[in-house]
Structures are given as structure tokens and as C-alpha cells.
Design a protein around this motif. Structure first.
Motif, mmCIF file in Angstrom:
data_model
loop_
_atom_site.group_PDB
_atom_site.id
_atom_site.type_symbol
_atom_site.label_atom_id
_atom_site.label_comp_id
_atom_site.label_asym_id
_atom_site.label_seq_id
_atom_site.Cartn_x
_atom_site.Cartn_y
_atom_site.Cartn_z
ATOM 1 N N ARG A 159 -43.817 -57.836 -61.747
ATOM 2 C CA ARG A 159 -42.405 -58.086 -62.035
ATOM 3 C C ARG A 159 -42.351 -58.580 -63.480
ATOM 4 O O ARG A 159 -43.033 -59.537 -63.829
ATOM 5 C CB ARG A 159 -41.857 -59.156 -61.091
ATOM 6 N N ASP B 197 -39.843 -60.011 -66.381
ATOM 7 C CA ASP B 197 -38.547 -60.575 -66.742
ATOM 8 C C ASP B 197 -38.614 -61.007 -68.199
ATOM 9 O O ASP B 197 -39.506 -61.768 -68.576
ATOM 10 C CB ASP B 197 -38.198 -61.798 -65.882
ATOM 11 N N LEU C 207 -34.312 -57.910 -69.620
ATOM 12 C CA LEU C 207 -34.940 -56.937 -68.730
ATOM 13 C C LEU C 207 -35.426 -57.612 -67.467
ATOM 14 O O LEU C 207 -35.982 -58.713 -67.518
ATOM 15 C CB LEU C 207 -36.142 -56.290 -69.447
ATOM 16 N N ASN C 208 -35.217 -56.948 -66.345
ATOM 17 C CA ASN C 208 -35.837 -57.266 -65.055
ATOM 18 C C ASN C 208 -36.351 -55.940 -64.525
ATOM 19 O O ASN C 208 -35.550 -55.046 -64.269
ATOM 20 C CB ASN C 208 -34.841 -57.842 -64.047
ATOM 21 N N ALA C 209 -37.659 -55.788 -64.390
ATOM 22 C CA ALA C 209 -38.196 -54.495 -63.967
ATOM 23 C C ALA C 209 -39.527 -54.659 -63.250
ATOM 24 O O ALA C 209 -40.253 -55.625 -63.478
ATOM 25 C CB ALA C 209 -38.367 -53.581 -65.174
ATOM 26 N N GLU C 210 -39.828 -53.690 -62.394
ATOM 27 C CA GLU C 210 -41.155 -53.565 -61.797
ATOM 28 C C GLU C 210 -41.958 -52.661 -62.720
ATOM 29 O O GLU C 210 -41.504 -51.562 -63.056
ATOM 30 C CB GLU C 210 -41.074 -52.956 -60.402
ATOM 31 N N VAL C 211 -43.127 -53.118 -63.168
ATOM 32 C CA VAL C 211 -43.929 -52.366 -64.130
ATOM 33 C C VAL C 211 -45.376 -52.304 -63.660
ATOM 34 O O VAL C 211 -45.791 -53.048 -62.770
ATOM 35 C CB VAL C 211 -43.836 -52.990 -65.541
ATOM 36 N N TYR D 125 -44.359 -52.035 -72.076
ATOM 37 C CA TYR D 125 -44.684 -52.022 -70.662
ATOM 38 C C TYR D 125 -44.696 -50.573 -70.187
ATOM 39 O O TYR D 125 -44.064 -49.704 -70.776
ATOM 40 C CB TYR D 125 -43.711 -52.876 -69.843
ATOM 41 N N GLN E 217 -44.255 -47.954 -66.916
ATOM 42 C CA GLN E 217 -43.758 -47.661 -65.572
ATOM 43 C C GLN E 217 -44.188 -46.226 -65.293
ATOM 44 O O GLN E 217 -43.625 -45.293 -65.872
ATOM 45 C CB GLN E 217 -42.240 -47.782 -65.496
ATOM 46 N N HIS F 101 -42.423 -48.123 -72.525
ATOM 47 C CA HIS F 101 -41.182 -48.654 -73.092
ATOM 48 C C HIS F 101 -41.530 -49.792 -74.045
ATOM 49 O O HIS F 101 -42.439 -50.577 -73.773
ATOM 50 C CB HIS F 101 -40.264 -49.182 -71.978
ATOM 51 N N LYS G 257 -46.048 -61.934 -61.533
ATOM 52 C CA LYS G 257 -44.793 -61.986 -62.276
ATOM 53 C C LYS G 257 -45.093 -62.389 -63.718
ATOM 54 O O LYS G 257 -45.815 -63.344 -63.969
ATOM 55 C CB LYS G 257 -43.835 -62.988 -61.651
ATOM 56 N N LEU H 272 -34.440 -54.306 -76.500
ATOM 57 C CA LEU H 272 -35.053 -53.060 -76.093
ATOM 58 C C LEU H 272 -35.014 -52.110 -77.285
ATOM 59 O O LEU H 272 -34.066 -52.151 -78.091
ATOM 60 C CB LEU H 272 -34.296 -52.451 -74.926
#
Length: 132
Positions: free
Chosen positions: A5, A7, A16-20, A52, A54, A59, A74, A84
Motif C-alpha cells: 500500500r 500513500d 496518492l493512495n494505491a496498491e503497488v 512505483y 503496478q 509511474h 504499507k 504526480l
């Protein structure tokens, strides 16, 4: 395999909040990379880029100093400012770069050289991240 995770937070907003799958960052002691199940750690961050992954996509994010905290799969980035790559105003960054270069090339008696150098590093980093 469970991802990470990520953040990225500034005093003004959540960037940003993302699963990577992977995070790469510039710490004050050098670059580091983070995969799922990384050991807990805390690192101060330099002005520069963070990236990061994905899946097969990479990105990029501009980070203006701050801290990275890693625990329990996390990664929390607490940054002074962050953008970004797609949100960076390249024209504005180029103007800031030109202003900083002028201050450094033609310093006045009241010129804060350290501040001008920091502004130049920020502008160059923003331009580099936007071009990726």
C-alpha cells in the motif's frame, strides 16, 4: 503475492493512495527500493523522484523532501510537496529553473544562495519527472 500500500501525503492533500508492486525512492543516504514484506524502516527523503510499479507500468512522482515510513506492507510518504508526473506544470518549472539560475549567476547582496540552489534542484527534478 500481496502488494504494498503506497500513500503519498503532503500538508495540503493526499497525492496518492494505491496498491503497488514496488517503490523506489531517493533517501538522504542513497536510493532504496521496497518490495512486499520489506522490514520496517524510516528514511528521510531528498528532493527528487520516487517511482512505483503496478504490474508492467512504472509511474513517477516528484517529491520535495520528507520522510518514508515502511511497516506492515504499507509505505507512507510524508512529503513537504509532491506531484504526480502528469500533474507537473512543465512551463512553470522551467520558469522557476530560469529564475533560480539567474539568482545564482547574478547574486545580489540579499540573495539567499542556499534557497536559490534548493529552488534550482526542485525545478530540475520536477522537469525530469515530468519528462518520464
Amino acid at each position: 503475492m500481496e502488494g504494498l500500500r503506497l500513500d503519498i501525503v503532503t500538508p495540503d492533500k493526499v497525492v496518492l493512495n494505491a496498491e503497488v508492486d514496488y517503490v523506489g525512492a531517493c533517501g538522504v543516504d542513497g536510493q532504496f527500493g521496497l518490495l512486499p514484506q520489506h522490514a520496517p524502516m524510516l528514511s528521510a527523503l531528498k528532493v527528487g523522484d520516487l517511482y512505483y510499479r503496478q504490474g508492467n507500468e512504472t509511474h513517477w512522482v516528484f517529491i520535495s523532501g520528507g520522510f518514508a515510513q515502511i511497516s506492515d506492507n504499507k509505505v507512507t510518504i510524508l512529503a513537504e510537496s509532491a506531484e504526480l508526473a502528469s500533474d507537473i506544470d512543465v512551463a512553470r518549472a522551467q520558469e522557476a529553473k530560469a529564475r533560480a539560475e539567474k539568482r545564482l549567476a547574478e547574486p545580489q547582496s540579499d540573495t539567499d544562495l542556499a534557497r536559490a540552489e534548493f529552488a534550482l534542484r526542485r525545478a530540475v527534478s520536477r522537469i525530469r519527472v515530468a519528462s518520464r
